[in-house]
Design an enzyme around this catalytic site. Structure first.
Site, PDB file in Angstrom:
ATOM      1  N   SER A 229       0.834  -1.216   0.000  1.00  0.00           N
ATOM      2  CA  SER A 229       0.000   0.000   0.000  1.00  0.00           C
ATOM      3  C   SER A 229       0.862   1.257   0.000  1.00  0.00           C
ATOM      4  O   SER A 229       1.996   1.247   0.486  1.00  0.00           O
ATOM      5  CB  SER A 229      -0.893   0.037   1.240  1.00  0.00           C
ATOM      6  OG  SER A 229      -1.676  -1.119   1.336  1.00  0.00           O
TER       7      SER A 229
HETATM    8  N1  SAH Z   1      -0.562  -4.688   3.863  1.00  0.00           N
HETATM    9  C1  SAH Z   1       0.219  -5.132   2.753  1.00  0.00           C
HETATM   10  C2  SAH Z   1      -0.521  -4.876   1.455  1.00  0.00           C
HETATM   11  C3  SAH Z   1      -0.659  -6.131   0.699  1.00  0.00           C
HETATM   12  S1  SAH Z   1      -1.817  -6.107  -0.646  1.00  0.00           S
HETATM   13  C4  SAH Z   1       1.608  -4.546   2.779  1.00  0.00           C
HETATM   14  O1  SAH Z   1       1.904  -3.743   3.676  1.00  0.00           O
HETATM   15  O2  SAH Z   1       2.435  -4.911   1.949  1.00  0.00           O
HETATM   16  C5  SAH Z   1      -3.047  -7.203  -0.035  1.00  0.00           C
HETATM   17  C6  SAH Z   1      -2.622  -8.618   0.237  1.00  0.00           C
HETATM   18  O3  SAH Z   1      -3.784  -9.346   0.604  1.00  0.00           O
HETATM   19  C7  SAH Z   1      -2.012  -9.381  -0.935  1.00  0.00           C
HETATM   20  O4  SAH Z   1      -0.718  -9.787  -0.592  1.00  0.00           O
HETATM   21  C8  SAH Z   1      -2.942 -10.584  -1.118  1.00  0.00           C
HETATM   22  O5  SAH Z   1      -2.275 -11.773  -1.461  1.00  0.00           O
HETATM   23  C9  SAH Z   1      -3.572 -10.679   0.255  1.00  0.00           C
HETATM   24  N2  SAH Z   1      -4.856 -11.387   0.336  1.00  0.00           N
HETATM   25  C10 SAH Z   1      -5.903 -11.388  -0.531  1.00  0.00           C
HETATM   26  N3  SAH Z   1      -6.892 -12.173  -0.068  1.00  0.00           N
HETATM   27  C11 SAH Z   1      -6.460 -12.686   1.133  1.00  0.00           C
HETATM   28  C12 SAH Z   1      -7.049 -13.552   2.090  1.00  0.00           C
HETATM   29  N4  SAH Z   1      -8.264 -14.079   1.941  1.00  0.00           N
HETATM   30  N5  SAH Z   1      -6.317 -13.854   3.193  1.00  0.00           N
HETATM   31  C13 SAH Z   1      -5.075 -13.355   3.365  1.00  0.00           C
HETATM   32  N6  SAH Z   1      -4.480 -12.530   2.492  1.00  0.00           N
HETATM   33  C14 SAH Z   1      -5.167 -12.191   1.384  1.00  0.00           C
END
Ligand code: SAH
Length: 219
Positions: free
Chosen positions: A64
């Protein structure tokens, strides 16, 4: 002045900009100043690590933008000692910022569904000494029963609606921040009062990757 991770000056400029633009609190600013974002992004994007936009982290996912991390931390009102669940851990960056805010007596349980990303996040977090972050591989739309209940829950992927397990795993008096929607997404702050009733407030429009899972979008 440099710190042991390097690039402190760039981090300072990023935080100063966030303070000017968003009026973020000193507490959140200090936490973001401590976390070396450049170590959470893939090497080819390292030079862009302190710009205020999302960056690819592999497997079609993104870390993000710093302003989104700051806003979600403010909305969560994190206190030292809180037990926090992050759904969508990705690179582990957001978890590290939250870990700074809840301190050694607090804990962040970070759930990520893609094993490769979770492994990389865990490695980075361990190397930086974030022992108060637990990395779990799994479907975070079901929460993480093992470490529940949580004072705070935040979701960094957009859900079709608020997953019921997350409501159940939130403590009375607790707060959740979650983006809801598909093409159009809104960030919600959900509070559970002492009688278990939910109060939802809409913060504004956002853009996240989809939450994929049992209580998310199914692909
Ligand atoms: N907070 C993160 C942003 C990652 S983007 C950071 O600081 O880097 C969102 C993430 O959610 C992705 O890596 C994706 O794989 C994950 N995601 C999507 N659906 C999910 C689920 N059901 N359970 C866990 N992770 C999930």
């Amino acid at each position: 002045m440099e710190d042991k991770f390097g690039r402190l000056e760039e981090r300072k400029r990023m935080v100063e900009r966030l303070k000017e633009e968003l009026n973020i609190s000193d507490r959140v600013a200090r936490a973001m100043l401590k976390v070396p974002r450049h170590l959470f992004v893939p090497p080819q994007y390292s030079s862009e690590a302190y710009f205020d936009y999302p960056l690819p982290i592999g497997r079609g996912q993104t870390i993000s933008a710093p302003h989104m991390v700051a806003i979600m931390c403010e909305l969560l009102d994190l206190k030292p000692g809180h037990n926090v669940l992050e759904v969508g851990g990705g690179s582990g960056y957001h978890a590290a910022v939250v870990a700074e805010l809840v301190g050694k007596d607090g804990r962040v349980v970070m759930v990520e569904r893609i094993p490769e990303l979770a492994e990389r996040a865990e490695k980075t977090l361990r190397e930086l000494g974030y022992d108060n972050v637990i990395v779990v591989v799994g479907d975070g739309s079901e929460g993480c029963e093992e470490f529940a209940p949580y004072d705070r829950i935040y979701v960094t992927a957009a859900a079709p609606s608020i997953p019921e397990p997350l409501v159940e795993q939130l403590k009375p008096g607790g707060k959740m921040v979650i983006p809801i929607g598909d093409a159009i997404q809104e960030l919600y702050v959900v509070e559970k009062d002492w009688s278990g009733e939910l109060r939802k407030k809409r913060w504004g429009s956002v853009r996240f990757v989809p939450l994929v899972g049992k209580h998310g979008f199914r692909f």
